[in-house]
Design a protein around this motif. Structure first.
Motif, PDB file in Angstrom:
ATOM      1  N   ASN A  42       0.854  -1.187   0.000  1.00 54.79           N
ATOM      2  CA  ASN A  42       0.000   0.000   0.000  1.00 54.79           C
ATOM      3  C   ASN A  42       0.892   1.240   0.000  1.00 54.79           C
ATOM      4  N   SER A  43       0.959   1.905  -1.132  1.00 56.16           N
ATOM      5  CA  SER A  43       1.870   3.051  -1.260  1.00 56.16           C
ATOM      6  C   SER A  43       1.397   4.277  -0.511  1.00 56.16           C
ATOM      7  N   VAL A  44       0.151   4.268  -0.050  1.00 49.96           N
ATOM      8  CA  VAL A  44      -0.355   5.421   0.705  1.00 49.96           C
ATOM      9  C   VAL A  44      -0.562   5.102   2.180  1.00 49.96           C
ATOM     10  N   ASP A  45      -0.149   3.908   2.613  1.00 53.06           N
ATOM     11  CA  ASP A  45      -0.246   3.548   4.019  1.00 53.06           C
ATOM     12  C   ASP A  45       0.706   4.414   4.832  1.00 53.06           C
ATOM     13  N   PRO A  46       0.192   5.183   5.816  1.00 53.82           N
ATOM     14  CA  PRO A  46       1.072   6.075   6.580  1.00 53.82           C
ATOM     15  C   PRO A  46       2.089   5.333   7.417  1.00 53.82           C
ATOM     16  N   THR A  47       1.872   4.018   7.638  1.00 49.34           N
ATOM     17  CA  THR A  47       2.846   3.252   8.394  1.00 49.34           C
ATOM     18  C   THR A  47       3.858   2.579   7.485  1.00 49.34           C
TER      19      THR A  47
ATOM     20  N   LYS B 141      -1.036   3.378  20.298  1.00 46.33           N
ATOM     21  CA  LYS B 141      -0.442   2.096  19.908  1.00 46.33           C
ATOM     22  C   LYS B 141      -1.435   1.203  19.179  1.00 46.33           C
ATOM     23  N   GLY B 142      -2.395   1.839  18.506  1.00 49.37           N
ATOM     24  CA  GLY B 142      -3.403   1.069  17.788  1.00 49.37           C
ATOM     25  C   GLY B 142      -2.853   0.339  16.587  1.00 49.37           C
ATOM     26  N   ILE B 143      -1.936   0.961  15.841  1.00 49.41           N
ATOM     27  CA  ILE B 143      -1.410   0.361  14.619  1.00 49.41           C
ATOM     28  C   ILE B 143      -0.446  -0.776  14.931  1.00 49.41           C
ATOM     29  N   TYR B 144       0.532  -0.523  15.767  1.00 50.97           N
ATOM     30  CA  TYR B 144       1.618  -1.482  15.938  1.00 50.97           C
ATOM     31  C   TYR B 144       1.381  -2.487  17.059  1.00 50.97           C
ATOM     32  N   ASP B 145       0.558  -2.141  18.042  1.00 54.79           N
ATOM     33  CA  ASP B 145       0.297  -3.068  19.147  1.00 54.79           C
ATOM     34  C   ASP B 145      -1.169  -3.463  19.251  1.00 54.79           C
ATOM     35  N   GLN B 146      -2.006  -2.923  18.341  1.00 56.90           N
ATOM     36  CA  GLN B 146      -3.432  -3.254  18.303  1.00 56.90           C
ATOM     37  C   GLN B 146      -4.131  -2.995  19.643  1.00 56.90           C
ATOM     38  N   ILE B 147      -3.722  -1.934  20.320  1.00 54.85           N
ATOM     39  CA  ILE B 147      -4.399  -1.547  21.565  1.00 54.85           C
ATOM     40  C   ILE B 147      -5.419  -0.471  21.217  1.00 54.85           C
TER      41      ILE B 147
ATOM     42  N   ASN C 294      -0.482  10.054  15.483  1.00 57.38           N
ATOM     43  CA  ASN C 294       0.621  10.238  14.529  1.00 57.38           C
ATOM     44  C   ASN C 294       1.981  10.050  15.184  1.00 57.38           C
ATOM     45  N   THR C 295       2.170  10.605  16.377  1.00 54.87           N
ATOM     46  CA  THR C 295       3.464  10.423  17.038  1.00 54.87           C
ATOM     47  C   THR C 295       3.666   8.956  17.415  1.00 54.87           C
ATOM     48  N   GLY C 296       2.582   8.287  17.811  1.00 50.64           N
ATOM     49  CA  GLY C 296       2.687   6.862  18.111  1.00 50.64           C
ATOM     50  C   GLY C 296       3.058   6.051  16.881  1.00 50.64           C
ATOM     51  N   ASP C 297       2.464   6.409  15.729  1.00 48.98           N
ATOM     52  CA  ASP C 297       2.788   5.707  14.484  1.00 48.98           C
ATOM     53  C   ASP C 297       4.238   5.925  14.085  1.00 48.98           C
ATOM     54  N   ILE C 298       4.723   7.160  14.254  1.00 53.78           N
ATOM     55  CA  ILE C 298       6.125   7.450  13.909  1.00 53.78           C
ATOM     56  C   ILE C 298       7.067   6.624  14.770  1.00 53.78           C
TER      57      ILE C 298
END
Length: 510
Positions: free
Chosen positions: A30-35, A152-158, A104-108
């Motif tokens: 996904n070229s537009v996925d922010p992660t 931490k929703g994206i990387y830890d699914q919390i 956003n800061t969590g995703d970064i």
């Protein structure tokens, strides 16, 4: 013939399979996925920085509690004007900061940790500072909040993070800011694409130390020993040196100032400066009044409030008293000889709260005034009067950044400081009151400092029907969305902190 056909078929199938394998990763990325690593996370950082500007909750609650602005109207503007709970508004800070900054800061940070990217320490540590700033505002507004599990929703699914005690949050904020400042490296990759300081690690370091100073001062009543330690450390490390170091969000026609958007649209005629604030500036002949205010002297209705009918002269300004609604304020205006309540003073939306107006979050002026208080307490070296005067001067000098017509001449600044000298016998009240002025349009910090110090000295809002039992609102209530979806974690916080209402005090408010 059949054997030849089958052979060609097998060769073609193998070639197609190899081709698909070659393209598989590209097709399924996904070229537009922010992660995704294909997107430079500095763009997420910029979105976070821009969204650290304050939501409209500061107009309806924070600045209302400290009696800088008020509306006589109810409905969407119900809040500190009536000392009533309005969860359609108290959630504004929460939603804006968690959805746009903490996410956003969590995703970064999650992306950098996943990549193991030691080549970008400045991106990591700038992100930590922006995150710490935002969490400080959130916990000061609400008390216990999701902190360690938030973002931490994206990387830890919390997706339903637990709430943490404000004391634990503050102690971790100290650690985060310390480590982030120490981790900034002028020799590493410079993050020139970030919108605050264009990657200038010196400015980020001074911002971080100024943030640490603010964290320390907020602890002055609940843990004086720790407060002194943190303040001394921040001061020694080097705080903001001038207005060029200010953490200021600069808006434009694409990224609007939320307050400016509101005050130039549906609520343009409905929000006014409080007489407490206006009278203080008038009594001290403060030139900031003429830089910030406008009054439509003969306005009998909203449509009369146009720039051509307005006066920015200090002598023409009249603040609206607290304690009235739209059914009673008209008689007050009439008794004062005004054409209508539309003729009370407002924040000048043509200069100070334009839709593209800047929003100042942490400034050199505020930092100097905090140092004045710290010097009075004996926590830092230097003359409190020097910090005090420097802070006032710095705030007056930044007025021009709102609009060229808000510029205050140097002669007027000098005259004000001469006529309103620092008085050591009244130091804490003077400093606290000037901090209140220097935090105009920085409602969360004005609200926090008022609760911490008791300055300025204010008369409680006398509105007859209120949702509080004390003199002032002490915190904002949790959003209905959290009440409905994160119920068990919220209830745990309430059982620890106190009732989820406007009366409950945050941990450091002693």
């Amino acid at each position: 013939m059949k054997k030849i056909y089958n052979s060609w078929f097998l060769i073609t199938l193998v070639l197609m399979t190899l081709s698909c394998q070659d393209d598989f990763e590209e097709i399924n990325t996904n070229s537009v996925d922010p992660t995704s690593t294909s997107v430079d996370p500095v763009f997420l950082l910029n979105s976070a920085i821009i969204n650290t500007s304050f939501s409209n909750a500061q107009l309806i609650y924070d600045m209302g509690v400290v009696q800088q602005i008020v509306s006589p109207n109810s409905g969407v503007l119900t809040g500190a004007n009536y000392n009533q709970d309005n969860r359609d508004v108290t959630d504004d800070h929460w939603v804006k900061y968690y959805e746009n900054v903490i996410k956003n800061t969590g995703d970064i940070l999650g992306q950098l940790e996943q990549e193991g990217a030691p080549s970008r320490p400045n991106l990591k540590n700038i992100t930590r500072l922006v995150k710490a700033l935002t969490f400080m505002i959130l916990t000061d507004e609400y008390g216990d909040i999701p902190y360690f599990e938030a973002g931490k929703g994206i990387y830890d699914q919390i997706v339903l993070p637990k709430y943490d005690a404000q004391e634990a949050i503050y102690k971790d904020l100290i650690k985060e800011v310390r480590e982030a400042v120490a981790g900034l490296n002028a020799s590493a990759m410079v993050e020139t694409g970030e919108v605050m300081y264009a990657g200038d690690t010196g400015k980020w370091r001074r911002f971080g130390n100024s943030l640490l100073l603010r964290v320390g001062m907020h602890l002055s009543e609940v843990d004086p020993a720790l407060a002194e330690e943190i303040v001394r450390e921040a001061f020694a490390a080097g705080v903001m040196r001038g207005n060029e170091d200010n953490y200021v969000v600069r808006h434009d026609n694409n990224y609007l100032n939320d307050n400016g958007a509101l005050l130039n649209a549906t609520e343009a005629n409905n929000i006014y400066l409080v007489d407490t604030f206006v009278d203080y500036l008038l009594e001290t002949e403060d030139p900031r009044l003429g830089a910030l205010a406008i009054r439509y002297t003969n306005a009998t209705s909203g449509p009369d409030q146009i720039q051509e009918n307005g006066s920015t002269a200090a002598v023409d300004q009249i603040g609206m008293p607290m304690g009235y609604d739209n059914g009673t304020i008209g008689a007050v205006a009439e008794n004062m000889g005004l054409a209508s309540f539309y003729a009370f003073s407002q924040i000048d939306r043509y200069r100070v709260v334009r839709q593209a107006a800047p929003m100042f979050i942490i400034t050199h002026a505020q930092t100097q005034l905090l140092l004045a208080e710290a010097a009075v307490r004996g926590w830092v070296s230097g003359n409190p009067a020097d910090y005090y005067n420097t802070g006032i001067r710095a705030h007056m000098e930044l007025m021009v950044q709102y609009h060229v017509d808000s510029e205050i001449p140097a002669a007027d600044i000098n005259s004000y400081l001469t006529n309103n000298p620092f008085n050591p016998a009244d130091a804490m009240q003077q400093i606290g009151t000037q901090y209140w002025v220097a935090c105009f349009l920085n409602g969360p910090e004005a609200f926090a400092n008022f609760r911490r110090t008791g300055y300025p000295i204010l008369t409680p809002n006398p509105y007859p029907s209120q949702d509080i039992t004390g003199d002032f609102i002490n915190r904002l209530t949790y959003p209905n969305s959290e009440v409905a979806t994160n119920t068990s974690n919220l209830n745990e916080a309430v059982s620890r902190m106190g009732t989820d209402d406007l009366n409950t005090k945050v941990w450091w408010d002693k």
